[in-house]
Scaffold this active site. Sequence first.
Site, PDB file in Angstrom:
ATOM      1  N   LEU A 189      68.785 174.668 -38.629  1.00 39.44           N
ATOM      2  CA  LEU A 189      67.702 174.948 -39.356  1.00 39.44           C
ATOM      3  C   LEU A 189      67.756 175.885 -40.821  1.00 39.44           C
ATOM      4  O   LEU A 189      66.768 175.106 -41.992  1.00 39.44           O
ATOM      5  CB  LEU A 189      66.658 176.040 -37.961  1.00 39.44           C
ATOM      6  CG  LEU A 189      66.322 175.047 -36.751  1.00 39.44           C
ATOM      7  CD1 LEU A 189      65.772 175.990 -35.738  1.00 39.44           C
ATOM      8  CD2 LEU A 189      65.864 174.030 -36.923  1.00 39.44           C
ATOM      9  N   GLY A 190      68.663 176.206 -41.261  1.00 44.27           N
ATOM     10  CA  GLY A 190      68.550 176.882 -42.452  1.00 44.27           C
ATOM     11  C   GLY A 190      68.965 175.557 -43.510  1.00 44.27           C
ATOM     12  O   GLY A 190      68.482 175.334 -44.264  1.00 44.27           O
ATOM     13  N   ASP A 223      74.368 186.693 -50.393  1.00 43.65           N
ATOM     14  CA  ASP A 223      75.566 187.795 -50.100  1.00 43.65           C
ATOM     15  C   ASP A 223      77.543 186.604 -49.754  1.00 43.65           C
ATOM     16  O   ASP A 223      77.125 185.879 -49.156  1.00 43.65           O
ATOM     17  CB  ASP A 223      75.411 188.453 -48.304  1.00 43.65           C
ATOM     18  CG  ASP A 223      75.378 187.819 -47.105  1.00 43.65           C
ATOM     19  OD1 ASP A 223      74.725 186.630 -47.321  1.00 43.65           O
ATOM     20  OD2 ASP A 223      74.062 188.313 -46.749  1.00 43.65           O
ATOM     21  N   TYR A 269      75.805 178.337 -48.502  1.00 46.42           N
ATOM     22  CA  TYR A 269      75.315 177.636 -49.285  1.00 46.42           C
ATOM     23  C   TYR A 269      76.475 177.057 -50.068  1.00 46.42           C
ATOM     24  O   TYR A 269      76.032 175.239 -50.849  1.00 46.42           O
ATOM     25  CB  TYR A 269      75.062 178.737 -51.045  1.00 46.42           C
ATOM     26  CG  TYR A 269      74.103 178.964 -50.602  1.00 46.42           C
ATOM     27  CD1 TYR A 269      73.276 178.624 -49.505  1.00 46.42           C
ATOM     28  CD2 TYR A 269      74.407 180.356 -49.729  1.00 46.42           C
ATOM     29  CE1 TYR A 269      72.089 180.031 -49.389  1.00 46.42           C
ATOM     30  CE2 TYR A 269      73.151 181.503 -49.530  1.00 46.42           C
ATOM     31  CZ  TYR A 269      71.685 180.861 -49.085  1.00 46.42           C
ATOM     32  OH  TYR A 269      70.841 181.675 -48.341  1.00 46.42           O
TER      33      TYR A 269
END
Length: 174
Positions: free
Chosen positions: A122-123, A147, A154
């Site tokens: 979902l992210g 972080d 990412y």
Amino acid sequence: MPKWIKFFKKSSFIYLSSLSSIHYYKKIIYHAIDKDLTLIISNDININITELEVLCSLVGWVKRPPQKVKKAINTSLLNLTLSLHHRSQYKLIGFVRAISDNAFNATIWDMVIHPEYQSQGLGTILMKTIIQELRYLEIDTITLFADAKSIKFYNKLGFIPDPLNIKGMFWYPQ
């Protein structure tokens, strides 16, 4: 296989609108065939700040003043919420926003997914959606702060740390 991957494989998505005019309310909806469960990605700025801050606290973020959160949302170029609609109840499970110079650059902030729904894709869906919309607006450079625990996530989306050895610099009041 995580339940969301199964959910998306069995679903037919309908992309109902593009954010052709960011400053006007439009809703983006990814809708599953399952009658009881709908996943909604929306750019409505009328976000329940209390619900958002509860979501942020669930991932360990510090409490922020609600009036400042509302101001940040109102002055952002793009705010996306991710909600589940199940049997006439909505549950906020994700959020991300971007600020921009409206020409060249945007920075993504406040990417958060409810802990119960993390590591289920979902992210990735929320991030790909915000990147897609920023690219639609012809934003070429998209940055974010992450972080150490989030860097792999990412990286998989194409973000690279310190390209060309460029370092972010910060100024804090003393």
